[in-house]
Design a protein around this motif. Structure first.
Motif, PDB file in Angstrom:
ATOM      1  N   LYS A 280     -14.612 -20.207  21.512  1.00  0.00           N
ATOM      2  CA  LYS A 280     -15.087 -21.465  22.093  1.00  0.00           C
ATOM      3  C   LYS A 280     -15.251 -22.557  21.043  1.00  0.00           C
ATOM      4  CE  LYS A 280     -17.220 -20.076  26.420  1.00  0.00           C
ATOM      5  NZ  LYS A 280     -18.425 -20.147  27.278  1.00  0.00           N
ATOM      6  N   VAL A 281     -15.405 -22.172  19.773  1.00  0.00           N
ATOM      7  CA  VAL A 281     -15.539 -23.169  18.708  1.00  0.00           C
ATOM      8  C   VAL A 281     -14.248 -23.960  18.560  1.00  0.00           C
ATOM      9  CG1 VAL A 281     -15.896 -23.505  16.228  1.00  0.00           C
ATOM     10  CG2 VAL A 281     -17.282 -21.838  17.481  1.00  0.00           C
ATOM     11  N   THR A 282     -13.121 -23.255  18.573  1.00  0.00           N
ATOM     12  CA  THR A 282     -11.829 -23.921  18.401  1.00  0.00           C
ATOM     13  C   THR A 282     -11.303 -24.493  19.709  1.00  0.00           C
ATOM     14  OG1 THR A 282     -10.627 -21.846  18.739  1.00  0.00           O
ATOM     15  CG2 THR A 282     -11.270 -22.392  16.494  1.00  0.00           C
ATOM     16  N   GLY A 283     -11.724 -23.921  20.829  1.00  0.00           N
ATOM     17  CA  GLY A 283     -11.297 -24.433  22.135  1.00  0.00           C
ATOM     18  C   GLY A 283      -9.832 -24.208  22.434  1.00  0.00           C
TER      19      GLY A 283
ATOM     20  N   GLN B 237      -4.948 -22.517  14.877  1.00  0.00           N
ATOM     21  CA  GLN B 237      -6.392 -22.502  14.703  1.00  0.00           C
ATOM     22  C   GLN B 237      -6.823 -21.079  14.391  1.00  0.00           C
ATOM     23  OE1 GLN B 237      -7.480 -24.163  18.515  1.00  0.00           O
ATOM     24  NE2 GLN B 237      -8.002 -26.126  17.590  1.00  0.00           N
ATOM     25  N   TYR B 238      -7.963 -20.922  13.750  1.00  0.00           N
ATOM     26  CA  TYR B 238      -8.395 -19.572  13.406  1.00  0.00           C
ATOM     27  C   TYR B 238      -9.899 -19.428  13.571  1.00  0.00           C
ATOM     28  CZ  TYR B 238      -9.793 -21.697   8.943  1.00  0.00           C
ATOM     29  OH  TYR B 238     -10.379 -22.482   7.982  1.00  0.00           O
TER      30      TYR B 238
ATOM     31  N   GLY C 177     -14.982 -26.383  12.380  1.00  0.00           N
ATOM     32  CA  GLY C 177     -16.098 -25.455  12.540  1.00  0.00           C
ATOM     33  C   GLY C 177     -16.101 -24.290  11.574  1.00  0.00           C
ATOM     34  N   TYR C 178     -15.050 -24.135  10.721  1.00  0.00           N
ATOM     35  CA  TYR C 178     -14.979 -22.991   9.818  1.00  0.00           C
ATOM     36  C   TYR C 178     -14.580 -23.422   8.412  1.00  0.00           C
ATOM     37  CZ  TYR C 178     -15.238 -20.055  13.994  1.00  0.00           C
ATOM     38  OH  TYR C 178     -15.648 -19.451  15.159  1.00  0.00           O
TER      39      TYR C 178
END
Length: 579
Positions: A392-395, A430-431, A524-525
């Motif tokens: 959910k962070v990367t969506g 994305q990761y 987010g990372y």
């Protein structure tokens, strides 16, 4: 006088023996009897006589004045197609002068059945919903009968039971007028393998009575009915016969299911539903139908398993008419294990992915073709095949039945596949922090004219890229750069934040930049760096490129440090082997 009589008698005998007269040469014409007033979709049988004697229809020929209204079989059965009048002419084949014409009037049939051909699974039951003049007709208005009760029986109220494998006909007849009737062919299957065509009705009549059911979404409901049956039956095989199947909404595929596409089958995404329901961008979602509505129900690799998509010849999945408001995805493979896709052509994707692979294990694509992804942007998020984590962070994933537990993919294989005219062929953009996709193998594939690069290796480990051809990456089919302002971002293989990547025996042609290694960052990372030894970098130089002016950057370029790509981050480059 005796001599004359003798001669005359002889002459008569000779003439008689030479001119043999057929027995019906001087008889009257044909006579034909049949129903001259019938209803649409009903039949009447012709009874034919010649010289007062009954003869078979095979001795006659038939012609119809209006074939849109009537048709006649070789056996003399007249079939009414629609309201109107037409004349049937019957001729004796051996004597075409003997003929008879009959005028037949066809009236509108006010009985409406859900279908004229219904597939049923053995042991299943359903009510036949019949209408007369637009109103529901029960046992008080119509009667029901089966011509083979051992295959399928029907009650006086229209409740049908499928008993054993075979076909039979159910006749629905108006009680007040027995000449008005309709017949429904019932085909009962005694296995988990079903064959369908674009006109096949939903299994067991399911969905036929939905208020949303119509000609535009009929194929969707038919396929859905079989897939939902497979979940209850613990699996099954659905064979698509040659034809085009418009699919407007997502279809949920349960475990132990095989989808077979015959040569000439086209599964075509469409945005036409024929009702107020919005179309969906996805075609097949690998998730048990009963689970698809449960939020956060699936974790890890514990979702759908053992699913096969098998194509033959020119079997194709066409995404051209996917809804404009939705991201198009042919196959959503998430939280799955043991999934194989082979022999299928995927074409004409507007925006999205031919396949989205998340949190899955043991997934393979073999001998597939992916072509013509619309060049509407140069974003790295438009891979033909997207390998991602449900996070959910990367969506980057949107299926509410997922627990979004960031599970990476494991043991994903692409072999003998072709990617042409797509934005990016296979990749991750994305990761999730410290979540690595592992054991991804890409071999014996062709990547031709990929606008935005061929492979995006982000957060992969223990993976292999061997014996592939990269041709015209960043260029169109005429060899022109697809976007001169963006070409410096286009690579054959772009490796970010990965480790233990074996890249060998690949060939690069007409490719702006063959290979680049770079740190990666994600919303987010923290930044993730490549963990690849210098010995591994040197081995990458043993990949091959064709010499000539069409190769612009035949190098393996290595960057370390921050992600801005500045000169201080440049760690070195290796020239590929000239071929």
């Amino acid at each position: 006088m005796k001599k004359f009589l003798s001669f005359a008698i002889t002459l008569v005998i000779v003439v008689t023996s030479v001119f043999v007269v057929p027995s019906d040469a001087f008889a009257g014409g044909l006579s034909v009897s049949c129903g001259t007033k019938i209803y649409a979709d009903c039949t009447t049988k012709m009874k034919i006589k010649s010289s007062g004697k009954k003869i078979s229809a095979e001795k006659c020929s038939f012609s119809v004045s209006d074939k849109k209204i009537l048709s006649v079989s070789k056996s003399g059965t007249v079939s009414a197609k629609k309201a109107g009048s037409a004349t049937v002419t019957v001729k004796l084949k051996k004597n075409s002068k003997k003929k008879k014409s009959v005028k037949i009037t066809v009236y509108k049939n006010y009985i409406t059945t859900p279908s004229t051909d219904l597939p049923f699974a053995k042991g299943c039951k359903n009510n036949l919903v019949i209408y007369y003049k637009g109103k529901r007709a029960g046992g008080g208005t119509v009667s029901f009968s089966s011509d083979d009760k051992n295959i399928a029986s029907v009650s006086s109220s229209g409740s049908l039971s499928a008993k054993k494998k075979g076909s039979c006909y159910i006749t629905v007849k108006l009680k007040s007028n027995s000449k008005m009737y309709r017949k429904i062919k019932i085909t009962v299957y005694d296995s988990k393998k079903f064959y369908i065509n674009p006109n096949t009705a939903p299994l067991n009549g399911k969905f036929l009575n939905f208020s949303t059911y119509n000609s535009k979404n009929a194929v969707h409901y038919t396929i859905r009915s079989f897939l939902e049956y497979f979940e209850n039956a613990k699996g099954g095989t659905l064979v698509f016969k040659k034809g085009t199947y418009p699919i407007c909404n997502a279809l949920y595929v349960p475990s132990n299911t095989t989808i077979q596409l015959s040569d000439g089958t086209i599964l075509q995404k469409t945005d036409k539903t024929g009702c107020s329901n919005e179309p969906a961008g996805s075609m097949f979602i690998l998730c048990n139908p009963t689970v698809s509505s449960k939020n956060g129900a699936i974790k890890g690799y514990n979702g759908t398993h053992d699913v096969k998509f098998v194509g033959s010849g020119k079997a194709r999945i066409d995404m051209k008419s996917s809804p404009k408001k939705s991201i198009g995805v042919s196959l959503v493979i998430a939280h799955c294990k043991n999934v194989s896709v082979s022999g299928i052509q995927f074409s004409d994707l507007k925006f999205g992915h031919f396949a989205e692979i998340d949190a899955s294990k043991n997934v393979s694509f073999r001998n597939c073709k992916f072509s013509n992804q619309i060049q509407d942007s140069y974003s790295a998020s438009t891979e033909a095949i997207n390998i991602d984590t449900p996070d959910k962070v990367t969506g980057g994933f949107h299926q509410e039945w997922s627990s979004y537990d960031k599970t990476p993919n494991s043991y994903i294989t692409f072999s003998d596949c072709t990617f042409s005219n797509v934005q990016r062929a296979i990749g991750t953009h994305q990761y999730s922090q410290n979540k690595y996709h592992n054991n991804i193998t890409i071999s014996n594939c062709t990547f031709k004219n990929c606008y935005n690069g061929a492979l995006g290796v982000m957060n992969w480990k223990n993976s292999t890229i061997t014996n592939n051809l990269f041709d015209g990456v960043g260029k169109d089919t005429k060899g022109n750069i697809t976007n001169k302002n963006y070409i410096t971002h286009v690579r054959g293989i772009f490796v970010t934040g990965s480790s233990d990547i074996k890249i060998s025996d690949n060939v690069f042609k007409n490719t702006y930049e063959c290979m680049r290694f770079f740190p990666c960052e994600n919303k987010g990372y923290d930044i993730t760096y490549n963990r690849i030894t210098d010995k591994e970098y040197q081995s990458y130089a043993k990949n091959n490129y064709y010499s000539g002016k069409n190769v612009d950057e035949p190098y393996v370029k290595i960057y370390n440090g921050t992600s801005n790509g500045g000169s201080s981050d440049f760690a070195g480059k290796y020239m590929l082997t000239r071929k």
